[in-house]
Motif scaffolding. Structure first.
Motif, PDB file in Angstrom:
ATOM      1  N   TYR A   1      13.394  43.708   9.154  1.00  0.00           N
ATOM      2  CA  TYR A   1      12.005  44.027   8.672  1.00  0.00           C
ATOM      3  C   TYR A   1      11.924  45.491   8.347  1.00  0.00           C
ATOM      4  CZ  TYR A   1      11.127  39.539  10.499  1.00  0.00           C
ATOM      5  OH  TYR A   1      11.319  37.909  10.550  1.00  0.00           O
ATOM      6  N   THR A   2      11.826  45.792   7.110  1.00  0.00           N
ATOM      7  CA  THR A   2      11.838  47.147   6.801  1.00  0.00           C
ATOM      8  C   THR A   2      10.602  47.696   5.980  1.00  0.00           C
ATOM      9  OG1 THR A   2      14.114  47.212   6.181  1.00  0.00           O
ATOM     10  CG2 THR A   2      13.062  48.951   5.141  1.00  0.00           C
ATOM     11  N   VAL A   3       9.934  48.767   5.999  1.00  0.00           N
ATOM     12  CA  VAL A   3       8.544  49.197   5.528  1.00  0.00           C
ATOM     13  C   VAL A   3       8.866  49.409   4.028  1.00  0.00           C
ATOM     14  CG1 VAL A   3       6.820  50.601   5.621  1.00  0.00           C
ATOM     15  CG2 VAL A   3       7.994  50.266   7.803  1.00  0.00           C
ATOM     16  N   THR A   4       8.521  48.124   3.310  1.00  0.00           N
ATOM     17  CA  THR A   4       8.718  48.008   2.017  1.00  0.00           C
ATOM     18  C   THR A   4       7.584  47.053   1.323  1.00  0.00           C
ATOM     19  OG1 THR A   4      10.192  46.043   1.952  1.00  0.00           O
ATOM     20  CG2 THR A   4      10.953  48.078   1.890  1.00  0.00           C
ATOM     21  N   SER A   5       7.136  47.112   0.166  1.00  0.00           N
ATOM     22  CA  SER A   5       6.098  46.033  -0.248  1.00  0.00           C
ATOM     23  C   SER A   5       6.666  44.469   0.196  1.00  0.00           C
ATOM     24  CB  SER A   5       6.083  46.175  -2.141  1.00  0.00           C
ATOM     25  OG  SER A   5       7.313  45.905  -2.646  1.00  0.00           O
ATOM     26  N   ARG A   6       7.770  44.408   0.101  1.00  0.00           N
ATOM     27  CA  ARG A   6       8.424  42.846   0.478  1.00  0.00           C
ATOM     28  C   ARG A   6       7.972  42.665   1.913  1.00  0.00           C
ATOM     29  NH1 ARG A   6      10.023  37.751  -1.224  1.00  0.00           N
ATOM     30  NH2 ARG A   6      11.784  36.998  -0.124  1.00  0.00           N
ATOM     31  N   LEU A   7       7.914  43.509   2.752  1.00  0.00           N
ATOM     32  CA  LEU A   7       7.616  43.378   4.102  1.00  0.00           C
ATOM     33  C   LEU A   7       6.028  42.998   3.987  1.00  0.00           C
ATOM     34  CD1 LEU A   7       7.952  43.095   7.098  1.00  0.00           C
ATOM     35  CD2 LEU A   7       7.600  45.582   7.292  1.00  0.00           C
ATOM     36  N   ASP A   8       5.491  43.647   3.146  1.00  0.00           N
ATOM     37  CA  ASP A   8       3.981  43.479   3.072  1.00  0.00           C
ATOM     38  C   ASP A   8       3.588  42.116   2.778  1.00  0.00           C
ATOM     39  OD1 ASP A   8       1.426  44.946   3.441  1.00  0.00           O
ATOM     40  OD2 ASP A   8       0.971  44.554   1.295  1.00  0.00           O
ATOM     41  N   ALA A   9       4.328  41.571   1.725  1.00  0.00           N
ATOM     42  CA  ALA A   9       4.338  40.266   1.228  1.00  0.00           C
ATOM     43  C   ALA A   9       4.474  39.254   2.322  1.00  0.00           C
ATOM     44  CB  ALA A   9       5.081  39.944  -0.022  1.00  0.00           C
ATOM     45  N   VAL A  10       5.586  39.545   3.178  1.00  0.00           N
ATOM     46  CA  VAL A  10       5.746  38.649   4.297  1.00  0.00           C
ATOM     47  C   VAL A  10       4.700  38.715   5.355  1.00  0.00           C
ATOM     48  CG1 VAL A  10       7.530  38.283   6.104  1.00  0.00           C
ATOM     49  CG2 VAL A  10       8.377  38.792   3.925  1.00  0.00           C
ATOM     50  N   LEU A  11       4.206  39.779   5.552  1.00  0.00           N
ATOM     51  CA  LEU A  11       3.257  39.701   6.582  1.00  0.00           C
ATOM     52  C   LEU A  11       1.995  39.176   5.947  1.00  0.00           C
ATOM     53  CD1 LEU A  11       3.153  43.497   7.427  1.00  0.00           C
ATOM     54  CD2 LEU A  11       3.753  41.649   8.883  1.00  0.00           C
ATOM     55  N   ASP A  12       1.785  39.061   4.627  1.00  0.00           N
ATOM     56  CA  ASP A  12       0.454  38.437   4.193  1.00  0.00           C
ATOM     57  C   ASP A  12       0.880  37.092   4.448  1.00  0.00           C
ATOM     58  OD1 ASP A  12      -1.291  40.290   3.188  1.00  0.00           O
ATOM     59  OD2 ASP A  12      -0.260  40.633   1.508  1.00  0.00           O
ATOM     60  N   MET A  13       2.124  36.580   4.099  1.00  0.00           N
ATOM     61  CA  MET A  13       2.338  35.202   4.126  1.00  0.00           C
ATOM     62  C   MET A  13       1.985  34.495   5.655  1.00  0.00           C
ATOM     63  SD  MET A  13       5.660  33.110   2.998  1.00  0.00           S
ATOM     64  CE  MET A  13       6.473  33.934   4.509  1.00  0.00           C
ATOM     65  N   ARG A  14       2.579  35.252   6.566  1.00  0.00           N
ATOM     66  CA  ARG A  14       2.564  34.910   7.684  1.00  0.00           C
ATOM     67  C   ARG A  14       1.168  34.961   8.435  1.00  0.00           C
ATOM     68  NH1 ARG A  14       8.247  36.455  10.889  1.00  0.00           N
ATOM     69  NH2 ARG A  14       9.624  35.545   9.474  1.00  0.00           N
ATOM     70  N   SER A  15       0.387  35.904   8.013  1.00  0.00           N
ATOM     71  CA  SER A  15      -0.928  35.947   8.351  1.00  0.00           C
ATOM     72  C   SER A  15      -1.628  34.827   8.038  1.00  0.00           C
ATOM     73  CB  SER A  15      -1.490  37.372   7.977  1.00  0.00           C
ATOM     74  OG  SER A  15      -2.818  37.451   8.204  1.00  0.00           O
ATOM     75  N   LYS A  16      -1.668  34.589   6.909  1.00  0.00           N
ATOM     76  CA  LYS A  16      -2.457  33.254   6.195  1.00  0.00           C
ATOM     77  C   LYS A  16      -2.019  31.870   7.046  1.00  0.00           C
ATOM     78  CE  LYS A  16      -3.222  35.504   1.718  1.00  0.00           C
ATOM     79  NZ  LYS A  16      -2.675  35.452   0.287  1.00  0.00           N
ATOM     80  N   ASN A  17      -0.731  32.059   7.217  1.00  0.00           N
ATOM     81  CA  ASN A  17      -0.072  30.560   7.774  1.00  0.00           C
ATOM     82  C   ASN A  17      -0.515  30.392   9.124  1.00  0.00           C
ATOM     83  OD1 ASN A  17       1.178  30.025   5.449  1.00  0.00           O
ATOM     84  ND2 ASN A  17       3.042  30.818   6.097  1.00  0.00           N
ATOM     85  N   ALA A  18      -0.732  31.632   9.893  1.00  0.00           N
ATOM     86  CA  ALA A  18      -0.966  31.579  11.483  1.00  0.00           C
ATOM     87  C   ALA A  18      -2.433  31.781  11.447  1.00  0.00           C
ATOM     88  CB  ALA A  18      -0.199  32.669  12.054  1.00  0.00           C
ATOM     89  N   GLY A  19      -3.202  32.073  10.665  1.00  0.00           N
ATOM     90  CA  GLY A  19      -4.648  32.355  10.754  1.00  0.00           C
ATOM     91  C   GLY A  19      -4.858  33.738  11.610  1.00  0.00           C
ATOM     92  N   LYS A  20      -4.043  34.646  11.666  1.00  0.00           N
ATOM     93  CA  LYS A  20      -3.953  35.984  12.550  1.00  0.00           C
ATOM     94  C   LYS A  20      -4.194  37.065  11.663  1.00  0.00           C
ATOM     95  CE  LYS A  20      -1.014  33.851  16.032  1.00  0.00           C
ATOM     96  NZ  LYS A  20       0.285  34.209  16.998  1.00  0.00           N
ATOM     97  N   SER A  21      -4.513  38.134  11.986  1.00  0.00           N
ATOM     98  CA  SER A  21      -4.371  39.482  11.186  1.00  0.00           C
ATOM     99  C   SER A  21      -3.016  39.842  10.959  1.00  0.00           C
ATOM    100  CB  SER A  21      -5.443  40.357  11.869  1.00  0.00           C
ATOM    101  OG  SER A  21      -4.682  40.928  13.102  1.00  0.00           O
ATOM    102  N   LYS A  22      -3.002  40.690   9.788  1.00  0.00           N
ATOM    103  CA  LYS A  22      -1.730  41.308   9.737  1.00  0.00           C
ATOM    104  C   LYS A  22      -1.201  42.279  10.640  1.00  0.00           C
ATOM    105  CE  LYS A  22      -0.697  42.860   5.574  1.00  0.00           C
ATOM    106  NZ  LYS A  22      -0.863  43.544   4.049  1.00  0.00           N
ATOM    107  N   GLU A  23      -2.322  42.934  11.323  1.00  0.00           N
ATOM    108  CA  GLU A  23      -1.839  43.693  12.584  1.00  0.00           C
ATOM    109  C   GLU A  23      -1.485  42.981  13.574  1.00  0.00           C
ATOM    110  OE1 GLU A  23      -4.117  45.619   9.576  1.00  0.00           O
ATOM    111  OE2 GLU A  23      -4.608  43.832  10.727  1.00  0.00           O
ATOM    112  N   GLU A  24      -1.929  41.825  13.986  1.00  0.00           N
ATOM    113  CA  GLU A  24      -1.430  40.889  15.136  1.00  0.00           C
ATOM    114  C   GLU A  24      -0.074  40.461  14.686  1.00  0.00           C
ATOM    115  OE1 GLU A  24      -3.001  37.183  17.965  1.00  0.00           O
ATOM    116  OE2 GLU A  24      -4.080  38.022  16.259  1.00  0.00           O
ATOM    117  N   VAL A  25       0.513  39.963  13.706  1.00  0.00           N
ATOM    118  CA  VAL A  25       1.438  39.396  13.190  1.00  0.00           C
ATOM    119  C   VAL A  25       2.585  40.435  13.122  1.00  0.00           C
ATOM    120  CG1 VAL A  25       2.999  38.506  11.219  1.00  0.00           C
ATOM    121  CG2 VAL A  25       0.516  37.468  11.527  1.00  0.00           C
ATOM    122  N   ALA A  26       2.032  41.773  12.730  1.00  0.00           N
ATOM    123  CA  ALA A  26       3.203  42.793  12.838  1.00  0.00           C
ATOM    124  C   ALA A  26       3.793  43.049  14.138  1.00  0.00           C
ATOM    125  CB  ALA A  26       2.684  44.217  12.210  1.00  0.00           C
TER     126      ALA A  26
END
Length: 262
Positions: free
Chosen positions: A189-214
């Motif tokens: 997990y590297t700080v890039t736009s790709r990671l941001d997209a993964v965080l978005d996907m996981r946030s939506k799937n889990a119903g959690k904030s991106k910060e919590e997922v991170a």
């Protein structure tokens, strides 16, 4: 330790952002002439002017869209008429959109295979002859820790990244006798736009904030943080140096210790 790349020419794909950009910066700092490859010419112009030239390097760029193999082929062939000697090839292309592998259609696999394996194959075929002439070559593929441990939700990417790893290992066996190495760097997990997209996907799937997922993802990393692009790039650059001449055919995780040893 010989880290000097003065006089060497590096072709760096996907080099206007993220790990590709960071790798181009590191290679230039070691003295290499860097040719950036990406599809956005405005960004290419902007980046090429920022690269280090303290060793008299001459940096260039090539406009190519890795979603269009014929476009890549034409662009690189034209470039090699101008610059026939390439010593370093950094294969780096963005991954496909996420989702369960069972839901992926055939076209997703075919397009991703084309972008990664087929383009890598063409680029290697284009530059290996000059590497053989020089008795020096470095092929580094920036892929993913999914090579060692598939990542849930990235089914197509997991499959194709594994194919790239096998392709690279085969290259290392065939080309080692010519002073050419082939290795894979596996970012976590590297700080890039790709990671941001993964965080978005996981946030939506889990119903959690991106910060919590991170925070949850970072808790599973021994260093308790995401890697920075320049940290991955440092490993990429080292594998390109004379000091790394005996390192070939490996998968090197740069992930803060998250991936289990296999």
């Amino acid at each position: 330790m010989n880290l000097d790349l003065t006089g060497k020419t590096a072709l760096v794909c996907g080099s206007t952002q993220g790990i590709g950009l960071a790798s181009a910066i590191e290679l230039a700092l070691l003295g290499a002439n860097v040719t950036l490859v990406a599809r956005n010419e405005d960004k290419l112009r902007e980046v090429v002017d920022t690269l280090d030239t303290s060793a008299g390097q001459l940096h260039r760029y090539v406009v190519a869209d890795f979603a269009d193999h014929e476009n890549v082929k034409d662009a690189i062939e034209n470039y090699l008429r101008l610059v026939p000697d390439v010593h370093i090839l950094i294969n780096n292309t963005g991954g496909p959109s996420g989702g369960p592998i069972i839901d992926a259609d055939t076209d997703q696999f075919l397009k991703t295979f084309q972008m990664h394996v087929i383009n890598n194959q063409f680029l290697a075929q284009a530059v290996v002859p000059s590497m053989k002439r020089a008795g020096y070559g470095r092929i580094v593929n920036i892929i993913s820790t999914s090579v060692k441990q598939p990542i849930v939700g990235l089914g197509v990417s997991n499959t194709i990244r594994g194919a790239v790893a096998s392709w690279s290992k085969t290259m290392s066996l065939e080309l080692g006798q010519f002073g050419i190495t082939s290795n894979n760097v596996l970012p976590g997990y590297t700080v890039t736009s790709r990671l941001d997209a993964v965080l978005d996907m996981r946030s939506k799937n889990a119903g959690k904030s991106k910060e919590e997922v991170a925070r949850e993802m970072q808790a599973a990393i021994p260093i308790r943080r995401f890697s920075e692009a320049q940290e991955v790039a440092a490993a990429v650059a080292f594998l390109c140096t004379p000091a790394a001449a005996s390192i070939s055919g490996i998968n090197l995780p740069v992930d803060g210790g998250r991936t289990e040893s296999l």
